[in-house]
Design a protein around this motif. Structure first.
Motif, PDB file in Angstrom:
ATOM      1  N   GLY A   5       0.828  -1.200   0.000  1.00 49.64           N
ATOM      2  CA  GLY A   5       0.000   0.000   0.000  1.00 49.64           C
ATOM      3  C   GLY A   5       0.858   1.243   0.000  1.00 49.64           C
ATOM      4  N   TRP A   6       0.184   2.383   0.053  1.00 54.36           N
ATOM      5  CA  TRP A   6       0.857   3.676   0.083  1.00 54.36           C
ATOM      6  C   TRP A   6       0.675   4.345   1.443  1.00 54.36           C
ATOM      7  N   GLY A   7       0.582   3.558   2.500  1.00 53.30           N
ATOM      8  CA  GLY A   7       0.343   4.097   3.834  1.00 53.30           C
ATOM      9  C   GLY A   7       1.538   4.854   4.389  1.00 53.30           C
ATOM     10  N   GLU A   8       1.262   5.650   5.422  1.00 57.01           N
ATOM     11  CA  GLU A   8       2.282   6.516   6.006  1.00 57.01           C
ATOM     12  C   GLU A   8       3.376   5.739   6.725  1.00 57.01           C
ATOM     13  N   ARG A   9       4.525   6.430   6.891  1.00 61.61           N
ATOM     14  CA  ARG A   9       5.580   5.958   7.774  1.00 61.61           C
ATOM     15  C   ARG A   9       5.451   6.676   9.113  1.00 61.61           C
ATOM     16  N   ASP A  10       6.404   6.399   9.988  1.00 59.67           N
ATOM     17  CA  ASP A  10       6.348   7.038  11.300  1.00 59.67           C
ATOM     18  C   ASP A  10       6.768   8.495  11.257  1.00 59.67           C
ATOM     19  N   ASP A  11       7.221   8.986  10.100  1.00 58.44           N
ATOM     20  CA  ASP A  11       7.516  10.415   9.987  1.00 58.44           C
ATOM     21  C   ASP A  11       6.316  11.192   9.459  1.00 58.44           C
ATOM     22  N   GLY A  12       5.191  10.492   9.246  1.00 54.58           N
ATOM     23  CA  GLY A  12       3.971  11.148   8.793  1.00 54.58           C
ATOM     24  C   GLY A  12       3.930  11.447   7.316  1.00 54.58           C
ATOM     25  N   VAL A  13       4.924  10.976   6.569  1.00 56.84           N
ATOM     26  CA  VAL A  13       4.994  11.244   5.131  1.00 56.84           C
ATOM     27  C   VAL A  13       4.434  10.058   4.353  1.00 56.84           C
ATOM     28  N   ARG A  14       3.553  10.339   3.399  1.00 57.21           N
ATOM     29  CA  ARG A  14       3.036   9.283   2.538  1.00 57.21           C
ATOM     30  C   ARG A  14       4.040   8.992   1.426  1.00 57.21           C
ATOM     31  N   PRO A  15       4.396   7.744   1.217  1.00 59.82           N
ATOM     32  CA  PRO A  15       5.271   7.429   0.088  1.00 59.82           C
ATOM     33  C   PRO A  15       4.510   7.591  -1.227  1.00 59.82           C
ATOM     34  N   THR A  16       5.196   7.943  -2.273  1.00 56.02           N
ATOM     35  CA  THR A  16       4.564   7.980  -3.592  1.00 56.02           C
ATOM     36  C   THR A  16       4.741   6.659  -4.324  1.00 56.02           C
ATOM     37  N   VAL A  17       5.696   5.845  -3.856  1.00 60.25           N
ATOM     38  CA  VAL A  17       5.957   4.546  -4.472  1.00 60.25           C
ATOM     39  C   VAL A  17       5.362   3.448  -3.593  1.00 60.25           C
ATOM     40  N   LEU A  18       4.692   2.506  -4.214  1.00 60.20           N
ATOM     41  CA  LEU A  18       4.055   1.397  -3.510  1.00 60.20           C
ATOM     42  C   LEU A  18       5.042   0.682  -2.594  1.00 60.20           C
ATOM     43  N   VAL A  19       4.608   0.415  -1.359  1.00 55.52           N
ATOM     44  CA  VAL A  19       5.460  -0.241  -0.370  1.00 55.52           C
ATOM     45  C   VAL A  19       4.904  -1.622  -0.039  1.00 55.52           C
ATOM     46  N   PRO A  20       5.554  -2.690  -0.517  1.00 50.41           N
ATOM     47  CA  PRO A  20       5.151  -4.040  -0.098  1.00 50.41           C
ATOM     48  C   PRO A  20       5.936  -4.482   1.125  1.00 50.41           C
ATOM     49  N   PHE A  21       5.301  -5.276   1.977  1.00 55.51           N
ATOM     50  CA  PHE A  21       6.023  -5.829   3.119  1.00 55.51           C
ATOM     51  C   PHE A  21       5.426  -7.187   3.483  1.00 55.51           C
ATOM     52  N   GLY A  22       6.230  -7.990   4.137  1.00 58.07           N
ATOM     53  CA  GLY A  22       5.808  -9.327   4.522  1.00 58.07           C
ATOM     54  C   GLY A  22       5.387  -9.383   5.977  1.00 58.07           C
ATOM     55  N   THR A  23       4.455 -10.282   6.274  1.00 59.87           N
ATOM     56  CA  THR A  23       4.021 -10.513   7.639  1.00 59.87           C
ATOM     57  C   THR A  23       3.499 -11.942   7.734  1.00 59.87           C
ATOM     58  N   THR A  24       2.941 -12.314   8.874  1.00 62.20           N
ATOM     59  CA  THR A  24       2.476 -13.689   9.068  1.00 62.20           C
ATOM     60  C   THR A  24       1.083 -13.711   9.689  1.00 62.20           C
ATOM     61  N   ILE A  25       0.379 -14.806   9.442  1.00 63.37           N
ATOM     62  CA  ILE A  25      -0.963 -14.985   9.976  1.00 63.37           C
ATOM     63  C   ILE A  25      -0.926 -15.130  11.499  1.00 63.37           C
ATOM     64  N   ASP A  26      -1.810 -14.405  12.165  1.00 64.16           N
ATOM     65  CA  ASP A  26      -2.043 -14.568  13.604  1.00 64.16           C
ATOM     66  C   ASP A  26      -3.424 -15.209  13.725  1.00 64.16           C
ATOM     67  N   ALA A  27      -3.461 -16.521  13.835  1.00 68.67           N
ATOM     68  CA  ALA A  27      -4.712 -17.268  13.681  1.00 68.67           C
ATOM     69  C   ALA A  27      -5.741 -16.955  14.755  1.00 68.67           C
ATOM     70  N   ALA A  42       0.094  -2.542   8.631  1.00 63.66           N
ATOM     71  CA  ALA A  42      -0.591  -1.587   7.770  1.00 63.66           C
ATOM     72  C   ALA A  42      -1.093  -0.418   8.601  1.00 63.66           C
ATOM     73  N   CYS A  43      -1.216   0.761   7.953  1.00 58.20           N
ATOM     74  CA  CYS A  43      -1.705   1.911   8.707  1.00 58.20           C
ATOM     75  C   CYS A  43      -2.315   2.950   7.785  1.00 58.20           C
ATOM     76  N   THR A  44      -2.324   4.205   8.218  1.00 61.61           N
ATOM     77  CA  THR A  44      -3.038   5.260   7.525  1.00 61.61           C
ATOM     78  C   THR A  44      -2.704   5.283   6.045  1.00 61.61           C
ATOM     79  N   GLY A  45      -3.743   5.154   5.209  1.00 60.80           N
ATOM     80  CA  GLY A  45      -3.559   5.102   3.767  1.00 60.80           C
ATOM     81  C   GLY A  45      -3.533   3.702   3.195  1.00 60.80           C
TER      82      GLY A  45
END
Length: 268
Positions: A155-177, A211-214
């Motif tokens: 997604g294009w969600g914010e970072r902790d500096d409050g800036v929205r990236p213009t380039v798509l940011v993919p990241f990996g995570t795991t299922i919490d069943a 995931a977060c804002t945006g």
């Protein structure tokens, strides 16, 4: 424990839900370019940047998943405050879409909402997305994956500096069943305000990032025997902040219970 719920909306705000502060916060970037090089580089082919407008005023931004040439699946709360969306499809850096708007920029002013209590919506684009621009992602129809199964979110969600990236940011995570402590009675009272229903929710760890804002509406993708499939749509997380509490994972609306609805709208 009383826990606030963050709905991953596209606008930075503090909302009041039943007397509870719902804080929209950002997630921490853990790599220099904001992405994860181990993830597929073609997530942008099915990930859609949504810009919501009331008249000429930009009121929010969200993310969606292209599920058919004319249809984007997202969450209903993305539509809040907006009369129509501009959908930018098939491009990782959404700011470059203006160089070829006929290929990458689509109007979206038709919405089909799921029933009350289900935070899902389908929005129809003003014309089909050609295959050379965007490729719809197939839907996952199986049982919820096991604890620890790897998935990816983009997604294009914010970072902790409050800036929205213009380039798509993919990241990996795991299922919490078991969805962490969201099922705890003292927690779920607040969590239900965000529309949580255990039978239609897939949770993923927010550690080390979430995931977060945006990122509302962003695709949660599972590698199903070598085929990427849409497992869920990003919906909410902890109001205490992104990537800060392993007990409170990110929540996503599961796609499998709504496959018939999606396919009926999208024409199969």
């Amino acid at each position: 424990m009383s826990t606030s719920v963050r709905v991953a909306l596209g606008v930075v705000a503090v909302l009041l839900v039943a007397g509870m502060a719902v804080v929209l916060v950002s997630w921490s970037d853990t790599s220099p370019d904001g992405g994860d090089d181990a993830l597929p580089s073609e997530a942008f082919r099915h990930t859609v940047h949504l810009r919501g407008f009331t008249g000429d005023e930009l009121v929010n931004t969200c993310t969606g998943a292209l599920v058919a040439p004319e249809w984007v699946l997202t969450v209903k709360h993305c539509w809040g405050g907006a009369d129509a969306f501009v959908a930018i499809v098939g491009i990782a850096d959404w700011t470059t879409a203006a160089q070829d708007p006929e290929s990458f920029v689509y109007a979206a002013n038709t919405i089909e909402r799921q029933r009350v209590g289900v935070d899902l919506a389908m929005i129809r684009l003003d014309r089909p997305v050609p295959a050379e621009v965007g490729v719809p992602i197939p839907l996952f129809t199986g049982d919820e994956p096991a604890e620890g199964t790897e998935v990816s979110i983009a997604g294009w969600g914010e970072r902790d500096d409050g800036v929205r990236p213009t380039v798509l940011v993919p990241f990996g995570t795991t299922i919490d069943a078991d969805c962490g402590e969201w099922g705890d009675p003292e927690t779920s009272t607040d969590f239900l305000e965000a529309g949580f229903q255990p039978d239609i929710t897939v949770c993923t760890s927010a550690i080390p990032r979430g995931a977060c804002t945006g990122d509302s509406g962003a695709p949660v993708v599972l590698d199903d025997g070598g085929t990427p499939r849409l497992l869920g749509i990003v919906a909410f997380g902890s109001g205490e902040g992104c990537s800060v509490d392993a007990r409170l994972p990110d929540g996503h609306v599961a796609v499998a219970p709504f496959v018939d609805w999606v396919e009926d709208l999208a024409g199969g």
